[in-house]
Motif scaffolding. Structure first.
Motif, PDB file in Angstrom:
ATOM      1  N   HIS A 258      37.752  35.451  42.679  1.00  0.00           N
ATOM      2  CA  HIS A 258      38.851  35.339  41.717  1.00  0.00           C
ATOM      3  C   HIS A 258      39.915  34.358  42.210  1.00  0.00           C
ATOM      4  N   GLY A 260      39.301  31.726  43.749  1.00  0.00           N
ATOM      5  CA  GLY A 260      38.724  30.392  43.780  1.00  0.00           C
ATOM      6  C   GLY A 260      38.217  29.971  45.143  1.00  0.00           C
ATOM      7  N   GLU A 287      31.266  31.264  37.008  1.00  0.00           N
ATOM      8  CA  GLU A 287      32.224  30.161  37.058  1.00  0.00           C
ATOM      9  C   GLU A 287      33.114  30.134  35.819  1.00  0.00           C
ATOM     10  N   ARG A 288      32.664  30.734  34.741  1.00  0.00           N
ATOM     11  CA  ARG A 288      33.487  30.800  33.531  1.00  0.00           C
ATOM     12  C   ARG A 288      34.489  31.949  33.589  1.00  0.00           C
ATOM     13  N   ASP A 289      34.050  33.106  34.112  1.00  0.00           N
ATOM     14  CA  ASP A 289      34.842  34.329  33.974  1.00  0.00           C
ATOM     15  C   ASP A 289      35.436  34.865  35.270  1.00  0.00           C
ATOM     16  N   VAL A 293      39.533  32.636  38.353  1.00  0.00           N
ATOM     17  CA  VAL A 293      40.193  33.350  37.256  1.00  0.00           C
ATOM     18  C   VAL A 293      40.907  34.564  37.828  1.00  0.00           C
ATOM     19  N   ASP A 296      41.895  40.781  36.537  1.00  0.00           N
ATOM     20  CA  ASP A 296      42.547  41.624  35.544  1.00  0.00           C
ATOM     21  C   ASP A 296      41.808  42.953  35.529  1.00  0.00           C
ATOM     22  N   ASP A 299      39.474  43.835  32.603  1.00  0.00           N
ATOM     23  CA  ASP A 299      38.270  43.116  32.170  1.00  0.00           C
ATOM     24  C   ASP A 299      37.015  43.745  32.762  1.00  0.00           C
ATOM     25  N   THR A 301      34.572  42.043  34.584  1.00  0.00           N
ATOM     26  CA  THR A 301      33.894  41.094  35.465  1.00  0.00           C
ATOM     27  C   THR A 301      33.257  41.761  36.670  1.00  0.00           C
TER      28      THR A 301
END
Length: 356
Positions: A258, A260, A287-289, A293, A296, A299, A301
């Motif tokens: 998360h 990065g 890489e999208r979610d 990112v 949260d 979510d 994930t």
């Protein structure tokens, strides 16, 4: 100005939690070593409380902040342990152990700024409390204090400190910039780990030999051990980042992703994605979610993180960590048989067992 942080004292329980337990201290010689390390750690802790302090109020509060939050004291423990290859825990060994730990502490302040980390050692990071500029300056003050301690130990200590600091900075720089087009991403990643983590652990083990006046031919083997076990330590951290047990690890699963931060499981997944459709699909979703990112809690994930945890990319990371730990133990070949060699071997085992 001064956040509430519980002051965590470290003492005689430390050796046991790091694997230096009764499992290996079976003989009377082993138990003498364990008691000596524990006593030395108490001396180091007293010294840290004394040295990480400044007359200036702002400087004093900020530099003591992460020290008061705790820490395992892995590096001074290694210094005290390898010192038993020579004359044991002398005053110079204790000072060197303090300098190494203060250097590590300083690097945490800077790392948290670079990574924009919210927490460190269970408390809000310094840059979250005071901002980036104050956190960086607090780290700089600690680096200066560590250098002052090393300066009192002579020119060789100053050179070792400078060389280690250079590698710490280069490791962070290379991590920040990333691999160039001509670089192998895996070799680049391991080099970053060796510089950012391995170099200081190597210096910790090395100073124990140097300042206990142990035989000079033992200096390189323990330095090699320290660097390799540092790489193994960080690779295991990559696996732990995916752990479904935050109450044990102290981290939300996927914290590094998360943030990065590139980890070896992610690099291995990218490699697999070149030839495997399922891996490519997982990588696309991560890489999208997830990657980069902010986390949260609302979510979903966590299931993506779990998929990466169960992927061969993570299994290969674990295998790589075990390989580095084995190579660390192999580096100890020139050491005399006895309690120190046995304890270092057990320490390597404990590092890789953290993922189980």
């Amino acid at each position: 100005m001064k956040p509430s942080v519980p002051i965590v004292r470290r003492g005689s329980a430390l050796a046991s939690q790091l694997g230096l337990s009764e499992r290996i201290f079976a003989t009377s010689e082993d138990r003498v070593l364990a008691r000596s390390i524990d006593a030395g750690l108490d001396r180091v802790e007293e010294g840290l409380l004394r040295e990480v302090g400044f007359a200036d109020t702002v400087a004093d509060v900020t530099t003591r902040y992460l020290l008061n939050a705790g820490g395992k004291r892995v590096r001074p423990m290694l210094t005290l342990l390898t010192a038993h290859l020579g004359s044991g825990v002398t005053e110079e060994v204790v000072i060197a152990a303090e300098a190494i730990e203060i250097t590590h502490l300083a690097s945490l302040y800077h790392d948290d700024v670079m990574d924009d980390a919210d927490k460190r050692r269970g408390v809000p990071s310094a840059q979250t409390v005071w901002g980036n500029s104050v956190a960086i300056l607090a780290g700089d003050l600690l680096f200066a204090r560590a250098s002052q301690l090393m300066a009192g130990l002579g020119e060789g200590a100053i050179r070792l400190q400078a060389d280690t600091f250079e590698r710490l900075v280069l490791g962070q720089l290379h991590e920040t910039v990333g691999p160039g087009p001509e670089d192998d991403p895996f070799e680049h990643y391991i080099r970053v780990l060796a510089d950012k983590t391995g170099s200081l652990i190597a210096a910790a083990a090395q100073t124990g030999v140097i300042f206990s006046k142990a035989p000079g031919e033992l200096e390189q083997p323990v330095a090699d051990f320290g660097e390799r076990i540092g790489v193994a330590f960080q690779l295991i951290d990559d696996v732990i980042d995916l752990s479904p047990q935050p109450q044990t690890t102290g981290k939300v699963p996927g914290t590094d992703l998360h943030a990065g931060v590139v980890t070896l499981p992610l690099l291995r997944l990218r490699e697999a994605a070149r030839s495997d459709a399922a891996s490519a699909e997982l990588l696309e979703r991560l890489e999208r979610d997830v990657v980069g990112v902010p986390f949260d809690p609302r979510d979903a994930t966590a299931s993506l993180v779990a998929e990466l945890r169960d992927h061969e990319a993570t299994a290969s990371t674990l295998a790589e960590a075990h390989r580095w730990a084995r190579e660390a133990v192999s580096a100890l070949g020139p050491l005399p048989d006895g309690s120190v060699k046995k304890a270092l071997t057990r320490f390597a085992d404990t590092i890789v067992e953290r993922s189980s």
